[in-house]
Design a protein around this motif. Sequence first.
Motif, PDB file in Angstrom:
ATOM      1  N   ARG A 273       0.834  -1.212   0.000  1.00 47.23           N
ATOM      2  CA  ARG A 273       0.000   0.000   0.000  1.00 47.23           C
ATOM      3  C   ARG A 273       0.863   1.254   0.000  1.00 47.23           C
ATOM      4  NH1 ARG A 273      -3.133  -3.256   3.573  1.00 47.23           N
ATOM      5  NH2 ARG A 273      -2.151  -2.274   5.402  1.00 47.23           N
ATOM      6  N   LEU A 274       1.985   1.204   0.745  1.00 45.27           N
ATOM      7  CA  LEU A 274       2.900   2.340   0.742  1.00 45.27           C
ATOM      8  C   LEU A 274       3.483   2.558  -0.648  1.00 45.27           C
ATOM      9  CD1 LEU A 274       4.523   4.527   2.215  1.00 45.27           C
ATOM     10  CD2 LEU A 274       6.228   2.760   2.774  1.00 45.27           C
ATOM     11  N   ARG A 275       3.856   1.456  -1.320  1.00 42.60           N
ATOM     12  CA  ARG A 275       4.385   1.589  -2.689  1.00 42.60           C
ATOM     13  C   ARG A 275       3.326   2.168  -3.627  1.00 42.60           C
ATOM     14  NH1 ARG A 275       6.065   2.955  -6.609  1.00 42.60           N
ATOM     15  NH2 ARG A 275       7.597   2.063  -8.043  1.00 42.60           N
ATOM     16  N   GLY A 276       2.068   1.765  -3.422  1.00 44.54           N
ATOM     17  CA  GLY A 276       0.997   2.311  -4.240  1.00 44.54           C
ATOM     18  C   GLY A 276       0.787   3.791  -3.985  1.00 44.54           C
ATOM     19  N   LEU A 277       0.869   4.206  -2.714  1.00 43.10           N
ATOM     20  CA  LEU A 277       0.719   5.621  -2.379  1.00 43.10           C
ATOM     21  C   LEU A 277       1.838   6.442  -2.998  1.00 43.10           C
ATOM     22  CD1 LEU A 277      -0.603   7.928  -0.801  1.00 43.10           C
ATOM     23  CD2 LEU A 277       0.772   7.256   1.186  1.00 43.10           C
ATOM     24  N   LEU A 278       3.073   5.958  -2.892  1.00 46.33           N
ATOM     25  CA  LEU A 278       4.198   6.669  -3.498  1.00 46.33           C
ATOM     26  C   LEU A 278       4.032   6.774  -5.007  1.00 46.33           C
ATOM     27  CD1 LEU A 278       7.160   5.118  -1.467  1.00 46.33           C
ATOM     28  CD2 LEU A 278       6.136   7.396  -1.185  1.00 46.33           C
ATOM     29  N   ASP A 279       3.503   5.716  -5.617  1.00 44.85           N
ATOM     30  CA  ASP A 279       3.268   5.740  -7.058  1.00 44.85           C
ATOM     31  C   ASP A 279       2.238   6.806  -7.411  1.00 44.85           C
ATOM     32  OD1 ASP A 279       3.862   4.463  -9.644  1.00 44.85           O
ATOM     33  OD2 ASP A 279       1.753   3.888  -9.602  1.00 44.85           O
ATOM     34  N   LYS A 280       1.172   6.904  -6.610  1.00 49.85           N
ATOM     35  CA  LYS A 280       0.150   7.926  -6.834  1.00 49.85           C
ATOM     36  C   LYS A 280       0.764   9.326  -6.756  1.00 49.85           C
ATOM     37  CE  LYS A 280      -4.356   6.955  -7.328  1.00 49.85           C
ATOM     38  NZ  LYS A 280      -5.279   7.679  -8.240  1.00 49.85           N
ATOM     39  N   LEU A 281       1.625   9.544  -5.766  1.00 48.57           N
ATOM     40  CA  LEU A 281       2.184  10.874  -5.539  1.00 48.57           C
ATOM     41  C   LEU A 281       3.070  11.335  -6.687  1.00 48.57           C
ATOM     42  CD1 LEU A 281       3.017  10.675  -1.722  1.00 48.57           C
ATOM     43  CD2 LEU A 281       1.105  11.868  -2.827  1.00 48.57           C
ATOM     44  N   VAL A 282       3.616  10.401  -7.458  1.00 42.80           N
ATOM     45  CA  VAL A 282       4.459  10.788  -8.604  1.00 42.80           C
ATOM     46  C   VAL A 282       3.719  10.627  -9.924  1.00 42.80           C
ATOM     47  CG1 VAL A 282       6.606  10.290  -7.402  1.00 42.80           C
ATOM     48  CG2 VAL A 282       5.514   8.476  -8.729  1.00 42.80           C
ATOM     49  N   GLY A 283       2.375  10.515  -9.847  1.00 45.47           N
ATOM     50  CA  GLY A 283       1.578  10.489 -11.072  1.00 45.47           C
ATOM     51  C   GLY A 283       1.284   9.114 -11.619  1.00 45.47           C
TER      52      GLY A 283
ATOM     53  N   ASP B 288      -3.168 -18.122 -18.010  1.00 46.12           N
ATOM     54  CA  ASP B 288      -3.390 -19.428 -18.633  1.00 46.12           C
ATOM     55  C   ASP B 288      -3.710 -20.452 -17.549  1.00 46.12           C
ATOM     56  OD1 ASP B 288      -3.246 -21.877 -19.948  1.00 46.12           O
ATOM     57  OD2 ASP B 288      -1.639 -21.219 -21.279  1.00 46.12           O
ATOM     58  N   ARG B 289      -4.996 -20.755 -17.383  1.00 42.06           N
ATOM     59  CA  ARG B 289      -5.408 -21.704 -16.352  1.00 42.06           C
ATOM     60  C   ARG B 289      -4.846 -23.095 -16.614  1.00 42.06           C
ATOM     61  NH1 ARG B 289     -10.186 -20.871 -13.222  1.00 42.06           N
ATOM     62  NH2 ARG B 289     -10.940 -18.719 -13.307  1.00 42.06           N
ATOM     63  N   ARG B 290      -4.886 -23.514 -17.871  1.00 43.07           N
ATOM     64  CA  ARG B 290      -4.451 -24.875 -18.191  1.00 43.07           C
ATOM     65  C   ARG B 290      -2.971 -25.065 -17.880  1.00 43.07           C
ATOM     66  NH1 ARG B 290      -6.300 -27.076 -23.889  1.00 43.07           N
ATOM     67  NH2 ARG B 290      -8.259 -26.668 -22.801  1.00 43.07           N
ATOM     68  N   ALA B 291      -2.158 -24.099 -18.259  1.00 37.32           N
ATOM     69  CA  ALA B 291      -0.716 -24.186 -17.986  1.00 37.32           C
ATOM     70  C   ALA B 291      -0.376 -23.691 -16.585  1.00 37.32           C
ATOM     71  CB  ALA B 291       0.060 -23.377 -19.027  1.00 37.32           C
ATOM     72  N   ARG B 292      -1.381 -23.160 -15.879  1.00 32.09           N
ATOM     73  CA  ARG B 292      -1.188 -22.604 -14.526  1.00 32.09           C
ATOM     74  C   ARG B 292      -0.047 -21.583 -14.531  1.00 32.09           C
ATOM     75  NH1 ARG B 292      -1.825 -28.464 -12.518  1.00 32.09           N
ATOM     76  NH2 ARG B 292      -4.063 -28.627 -12.080  1.00 32.09           N
ATOM     77  N   ARG B 293      -0.214 -20.582 -15.400  1.00 29.34           N
ATOM     78  CA  ARG B 293       0.790 -19.526 -15.531  1.00 29.34           C
ATOM     79  C   ARG B 293       0.106 -18.167 -15.518  1.00 29.34           C
ATOM     80  NH1 ARG B 293       3.660 -17.338 -20.910  1.00 29.34           N
ATOM     81  NH2 ARG B 293       5.263 -16.005 -19.969  1.00 29.34           N
ATOM     82  N   LEU B 294       0.612 -17.289 -14.677  1.00 29.54           N
ATOM     83  CA  LEU B 294       0.128 -15.909 -14.611  1.00 29.54           C
ATOM     84  C   LEU B 294       1.319 -14.981 -14.799  1.00 29.54           C
ATOM     85  CD1 LEU B 294      -2.191 -13.883 -13.982  1.00 29.54           C
ATOM     86  CD2 LEU B 294      -1.497 -14.008 -11.584  1.00 29.54           C
ATOM     87  N   LEU B 295       1.206 -14.063 -15.756  1.00 33.82           N
ATOM     88  CA  LEU B 295       2.283 -13.117 -16.034  1.00 33.82           C
ATOM     89  C   LEU B 295       1.720 -11.704 -15.940  1.00 33.82           C
ATOM     90  CD1 LEU B 295       5.172 -12.460 -16.938  1.00 33.82           C
ATOM     91  CD2 LEU B 295       4.396 -12.669 -19.318  1.00 33.82           C
ATOM     92  N   LEU B 296       2.367 -10.879 -15.097  1.00 30.02           N
ATOM     93  CA  LEU B 296       1.959  -9.498 -14.884  1.00 30.02           C
ATOM     94  C   LEU B 296       3.053  -8.550 -15.355  1.00 30.02           C
ATOM     95  CD1 LEU B 296       0.657  -9.854 -11.199  1.00 30.02           C
ATOM     96  CD2 LEU B 296      -0.628 -10.228 -13.322  1.00 30.02           C
ATOM     97  N   TYR B 297       2.622  -7.375 -15.842  1.00 27.07           N
ATOM     98  CA  TYR B 297       3.566  -6.338 -16.266  1.00 27.07           C
ATOM     99  C   TYR B 297       3.264  -5.077 -15.462  1.00 27.07           C
ATOM    100  CZ  TYR B 297       6.135  -3.107 -19.297  1.00 27.07           C
ATOM    101  OH  TYR B 297       7.007  -2.163 -19.788  1.00 27.07           O
ATOM    102  N   ALA B 298       4.304  -4.431 -14.922  1.00 25.13           N
ATOM    103  CA  ALA B 298       4.122  -3.306 -14.015  1.00 25.13           C
ATOM    104  C   ALA B 298       3.716  -2.044 -14.764  1.00 25.13           C
ATOM    105  CB  ALA B 298       5.406  -3.048 -13.232  1.00 25.13           C
ATOM    106  N   GLU B 299       2.661  -1.366 -14.256  1.00 22.99           N
ATOM    107  CA  GLU B 299       2.266  -0.061 -14.780  1.00 22.99           C
ATOM    108  C   GLU B 299       2.593   1.057 -13.797  1.00 22.99           C
ATOM    109  OE1 GLU B 299      -1.167  -0.258 -17.939  1.00 22.99           O
ATOM    110  OE2 GLU B 299      -1.961  -0.788 -15.982  1.00 22.99           O
ATOM    111  N   MET B 300       3.286   0.735 -12.710  1.00 25.02           N
ATOM    112  CA  MET B 300       3.715   1.758 -11.764  1.00 25.02           C
ATOM    113  C   MET B 300       4.870   2.560 -12.372  1.00 25.02           C
ATOM    114  SD  MET B 300       5.688  -0.824  -9.156  1.00 25.02           S
ATOM    115  CE  MET B 300       4.703  -2.244  -9.598  1.00 25.02           C
ATOM    116  N   LYS B 301       5.142   3.717 -11.782  1.00 24.91           N
ATOM    117  CA  LYS B 301       6.270   4.535 -12.228  1.00 24.91           C
ATOM    118  C   LYS B 301       7.571   3.880 -11.772  1.00 24.91           C
ATOM    119  CE  LYS B 301       4.017   8.154 -13.930  1.00 24.91           C
ATOM    120  NZ  LYS B 301       4.164   8.686 -15.297  1.00 24.91           N
ATOM    121  N   LEU B 302       8.446   3.548 -12.721  1.00 27.58           N
ATOM    122  CA  LEU B 302       9.685   2.839 -12.425  1.00 27.58           C
ATOM    123  C   LEU B 302      10.815   3.348 -13.305  1.00 27.58           C
ATOM    124  CD1 LEU B 302       8.416  -0.871 -12.372  1.00 27.58           C
ATOM    125  CD2 LEU B 302       9.255   0.402 -10.401  1.00 27.58           C
ATOM    126  N   PRO B 303      12.064   3.270 -12.832  1.00 24.23           N
ATOM    127  CA  PRO B 303      13.216   3.550 -13.693  1.00 24.23           C
ATOM    128  C   PRO B 303      13.590   2.296 -14.495  1.00 24.23           C
ATOM    129  CG  PRO B 303      13.971   3.159 -11.467  1.00 24.23           C
ATOM    130  CD  PRO B 303      12.481   3.067 -11.422  1.00 24.23           C
TER     131      PRO B 303
END
Length: 499
Positions: free
Chosen positions: A370-380, A409-424
Motif C-alpha cells: 500500500r505504501l508503494r501504491g501511495l508513493l506511485d500515486k504521488l508521482v503520477g 493461462d489456467r491450463r498451464a497454470r501460468r500468470l504473467l503481470l507487467y508493471a504499470e507503476m512509475k519505475l526507472p
Amino acid sequence: MKILLTGATGYIGQRLLPLLVDAGHEVVCLVRDPRRFVLPESLKDQVEVAAGDLLQPDSLTELPLDIDAAYYLVHSMSGHDANFFRAEQQSAQHFVGYLNRTTARQVIYLSGIANDRALSTHLRSRRAVEKALKRACTAQLTVLRASIIIGSGSASFEIIRDLVEKLPVMITPRWLQSRCQPLGVRDVIFYLTAVLDNPACLGRSFDVGGPDVLTYRDMLLGLARVRGYRRLVFTVPVLTPRLSSWWLYLVTSTTFSLAQSLVESLRNDTVVDPKRSIADAVPHTCMNYEESLRLAFQRIEQNEVVSSWSDALSSGVMERHFMDHIQLPQYGVLRDCQELRFRRDPEEVRQNVWRIGGDRGWYKVDWLWRLRGLLDKLVGGVGLRRGRRSPTNLRAGDPLDFWRVLVADRRARRLLLYAEMKLPGEAWLQFRILPHDDGTHTLEQLAVFRPRGLAGRLYWYALVPFHFIIFKGMIENIVQYGDTAPATQPTPRLLPQPG
C-alpha cells in the motif's frame, strides 16, 4: 445482420457484444491487438475478430465489406490536449473511409450530451466526431448522446463510490452544482440494441438520460443513502480545475489525465433536451439513479462485473501493443526467483495465485504494497486503487492494482503481470506451477526487472532486502493460504543477475 463492432474491448463494447450475438447477429469485432481480446467460449464460434487500428488506415484494407451496420464506440477519456482532439477526428475520418466501401446501411455512435455553448475538450471532441460521421458517411447515422453512465465498473460509478466510501466529510469544488441525468448502463445497452435497424431512428440524433435530474452533490449523497452512510458535503469556490483534478486523483482510483478530463467535463450540464429525447422513437422506462446504484452493487457482490473502465489501456501507462511484452527478457535484466515444492492440490494453489491483489492483497506485508501504491500515486502513477475487475477471475488485459495481466493461462497454470507503476525501468512478475513425477508440484515465482540506466540498477539493489522479506513470504503464503498443512520442501533462490 452482419455487424461491425468497434470498441469491443471497452466498457460498453464488452457488454453489448453478447446481446448482439444472442439476437442472432453475425458480429465482427475490430480490435487493435487480437491477443488481448479474450472471447468467452460461448462466443468464439459466433464472432469474427479482425485486427485494425483506426489511426492507421492501411490496417483497415482487409476488413470485411459485406456488413449491414456498424457501432462506433471509439472514444478515450485519457487525452487532454490538442493531439487527443486531432487523433479523435482522424480515427473518425479513417473509419468513414473504410465504411463507405462497405454495404453498411447504418452507423450507431454513442456520444455525450453536449447542449451547452462552452463545452469541455472531450464534449467538443465528441460533437466534432459526430459531425465528421454525419458529413461524410454514406450510411444512415444514429447518434445516442448519453449523460453520466452508472453501472458496475463504470468510471463515474467507481469515482463516486470512492469519494463516498472514503470521505465522511468532503470539501468539494463548484462543479458539484452542475446538473446531469444519470443513466444506468443496462438502459444504455437497451437503447444501443433498440435503435439497430429501427426505421424511426435512422439519420437521427437523440439525447438519452434517466428519470432523475441531479447535481453531482445529489449523486454523492444518493450513493451514501444506498450504502447507509452519513456524509457531509461542502462546496467552496476556491478549488481551481487543476486543484480539483489533483483532489480527485489522490482520493479515487482514477488516473490524473482522466481526473482532468472529468473535472473539465463536469462543469457542463448534461441534461436531456426535450426536443432531442428518444422517448417517442423508442419508448422505454429507465431505472432511476438509486435503482442503478443498487443493481451495480448487486453485480459487484455477485462477482458479475462484466467490464470496467480500467480495462482500457488508457487507465495505465502502457502503450497499445502491450502484448509485445508477453515474452520475459533474458538479457540485461535483474531477477528474483523463489521456488516452493508442495503436495497440496495444485488447483487450490492456482486459485490463490489468481486471487492475488485487490481485496485479497499480496500475501505478505500488505502495508508495504500500500505504501508503494501511495508513493506511485504521488508521482503520477496508477497506484493500487484500481484493484481488479473480479476477485476470482483474470484474463489478458485486466488491470490488477498497479500491474496489467499479460497471460492468465489456467491450463498451464501460468500468470504473467507487467508493471504499470512509475519505475526507472520495466518489471514483470510471473507465477507458474510445475508438476513432478512423484505427484508433487513446484510454485515458481519470478520477478524480472529491466533497469533503465544507473538509476534503475540503484533502485533494484536498494530494494533487495525488502524483496527477500516480501517475495519469500509471498510464495509461502500463496501455497499455504486456506490450508492448515504446511508447505513442503521450500527451495527459495534469490538471483539478482545483471545481464
